[in-house]
Design an enzyme around this catalytic site. Sequence first.
Site, short mmCIF file in Angstrom:
data_model
loop_
_atom_site.label_atom_id
_atom_site.label_comp_id
_atom_site.label_asym_id
_atom_site.label_seq_id
_atom_site.Cartn_x
_atom_site.Cartn_y
_atom_site.Cartn_z
CG LEU A 1 -3.19 53.54 79.67
CD1 LEU A 1 -1.18 53.31 78.48
CD2 LEU A 1 -2.08 55.05 80.27
CE1 TYR B 1 -7.55 38.96 80.57
CE2 TYR B 1 -4.79 39.06 80.97
CZ TYR B 1 -6.10 39.86 81.56
OH TYR B 1 -6.36 40.46 82.09
CB ILE C 1 -1.17 46.20 85.49
CG1 ILE C 1 -2.99 46.08 85.23
CG2 ILE C 1 -0.72 45.56 86.89
CD1 ILE C 1 -4.00 44.91 85.24
CG ASN D 1 2.59 53.24 79.52
OD1 ASN D 1 3.20 54.42 78.71
ND2 ASN D 1 2.42 51.98 78.33
N1 LIG Z 1 -9.08 42.03 85.11
C1 LIG Z 1 -10.56 42.30 84.11
O1 LIG Z 1 -11.86 41.79 83.97
C2 LIG Z 1 -9.13 43.04 82.48
C3 LIG Z 1 -9.98 43.99 82.26
C4 LIG Z 1 -8.84 44.09 80.69
C5 LIG Z 1 -8.05 44.46 81.26
N2 LIG Z 1 -7.38 44.04 82.14
C6 LIG Z 1 -5.60 44.03 82.68
O2 LIG Z 1 -5.56 45.36 82.41
C7 LIG Z 1 -4.56 45.29 81.48
C8 LIG Z 1 -4.35 46.50 81.42
O3 LIG Z 1 -5.51 46.88 80.73
P1 LIG Z 1 -5.90 47.33 79.14
O4 LIG Z 1 -5.15 46.17 78.22
O5 LIG Z 1 -8.35 46.83 78.73
O6 LIG Z 1 -6.08 48.55 78.89
P2 LIG Z 1 -5.22 50.16 78.50
O7 LIG Z 1 -3.65 49.84 79.40
O8 LIG Z 1 -5.20 50.85 79.89
O9 LIG Z 1 -5.17 50.38 77.30
C9 LIG Z 1 -3.97 49.69 76.45
C10 LIG Z 1 -4.06 50.54 75.20
O10 LIG Z 1 -3.27 51.66 75.65
C11 LIG Z 1 -2.18 51.72 74.41
N3 LIG Z 1 -1.28 51.78 74.73
C12 LIG Z 1 -0.50 51.58 75.42
N4 LIG Z 1 0.61 52.58 76.28
C13 LIG Z 1 0.28 54.07 75.52
C14 LIG Z 1 0.47 55.06 75.82
N5 LIG Z 1 1.77 54.97 76.98
N6 LIG Z 1 0.60 56.06 75.58
C15 LIG Z 1 -0.81 55.53 74.54
N7 LIG Z 1 -1.23 54.50 73.79
C16 LIG Z 1 -0.81 53.31 75.31
C17 LIG Z 1 -2.41 50.27 73.91
O11 LIG Z 1 -2.25 50.24 72.87
P3 LIG Z 1 -0.29 49.64 71.80
O12 LIG Z 1 -0.59 48.31 72.14
O13 LIG Z 1 -0.72 49.42 70.41
O14 LIG Z 1 0.48 50.96 72.59
C18 LIG Z 1 -3.01 49.03 73.62
O15 LIG Z 1 -4.10 49.75 72.74
C19 LIG Z 1 -4.79 44.06 80.59
O16 LIG Z 1 -3.99 43.84 79.75
C20 LIG Z 1 -4.58 43.16 81.77
O17 LIG Z 1 -4.16 42.63 81.53
C21 LIG Z 1 -7.96 43.32 83.34
#
Ligand SMILES: NC(=O)c1ccc[n+]([C@@H]2O[C@H](COP(=O)([O-])OP(=O)(O)OC[C@H]3O[C@@H](n4cnc5c(N)ncnc54)[C@H](OP(=O)(O)O)[C@@H]3O)[C@@H](O)[C@H]2O)c1
Length: 261
Positions: free
Chosen positions: A191, A54, A228, A240
């Site tokens: 999400l 990251y 997360i 959240n």
């Molecule tokens: N191990 C792995 O391979 C892997 C892969 C992916 C992710 N991860 C980890 O998991 C974390 C979370 O997954 P992610 O970042 O892929 O996706 P996520 O948390 O499911 O979704 C993030 C998206 O949702 C929006 N969002 C956030 N809160 C919201 C709400 N209350 N209502 C509507 N939309 C909302 C955000 O937009 P805004 O920013 O505009 O609010 C962003 O576009 C990552 O940040 C990372 O730390 C790990």
Amino acid sequence: MTVRTGQEGVELSDGVSIPLIGFGTWQLDGNDAYDGTRAALDIGYRHIDTATAYDNEDKVGAAVRDSGLGREDVFITTKLPPGRVGREAQTLDASLKALGVDFVDLWLVHWPPNGEARPDTWKAFIQALEQGKTRAIGVSNYSVAQIDELIAATGRAPALNQIPWNPFLFNEREVAELRSRQVVLEGYSPLKRSNLGNRVLQEIAAAHGKTAAQVILRWHVEHGFVVIPRSRRRERIEENFAIFDFELTAEELRSLDALGA
Ligand SMILES: NC(=O)c1ccc[n+]([C@@H]2O[C@H](COP(=O)([O-])OP(=O)(O)OC[C@H]3O[C@@H](n4cnc5c(N)ncnc54)[C@H](OP(=O)(O)O)[C@@H]3O)[C@@H](O)[C@H]2O)c1
């Protein structure tokens, strides 16, 4: 589970408790990583998820330091990129330096390197654990068969597997397989990969005066899945985390589980 505060955690097999909700930092660069982490800690999150890949460990570390919280008050996860196989120890040392800490709480193999379990990498993780550079070790994006390979080679199961997860991906068999090996399930992209407009979700959200996102996150913690969510907007980071003042009924949990069928 009856979960009433954002600090409640689940016990990992390594004897460490991981808070059920953490702040995800993927795609948060520079100021967004710093501001987001500061906001999350200010709001009450005590668990931050980052990774070497990251490229924001320095900002996350600075935010933790500037928060005024003690190192022991914040659970920090970072991850080894699969391309760093063979250079595990150097990569963790670089993470510790960037974060500005003496140890992380959880270190994960980010992806199976070239799609393989790699027990040799897992042995390097066990060594890092024994050296106190991390308090717990686990994997991410591993299949149960790959986890079994690590167990067969070393006798030690990963404490946790971080995988894509949400009610639409719910799979009872996977949950049971991980539990039987004492591997905690941590869900990512809760999400982004969900249909927030889904009727079942919307109806449950309306019944509690909550948003669909909050219902999804509450569903995780009630099942004992670590989750997360990530946002770059303070109001959503707050939204959240505001999931500890309501409970889903058994019937609601069942209808959410059924979304994954
Ligand atoms: N191990 C792995 O391979 C892997 C892969 C992916 C992710 N991860 C980890 O998991 C974390 C979370 O997954 P992610 O970042 O892929 O996706 P996520 O948390 O499911 O979704 C993030 C998206 O949702 C929006 N969002 C956030 N809160 C919201 C709400 N209350 N209502 C509507 N939309 C909302 C955000 O937009 P805004 O920013 O505009 O609010 C962003 O576009 C990552 O940040 C990372 O730390 C790990």
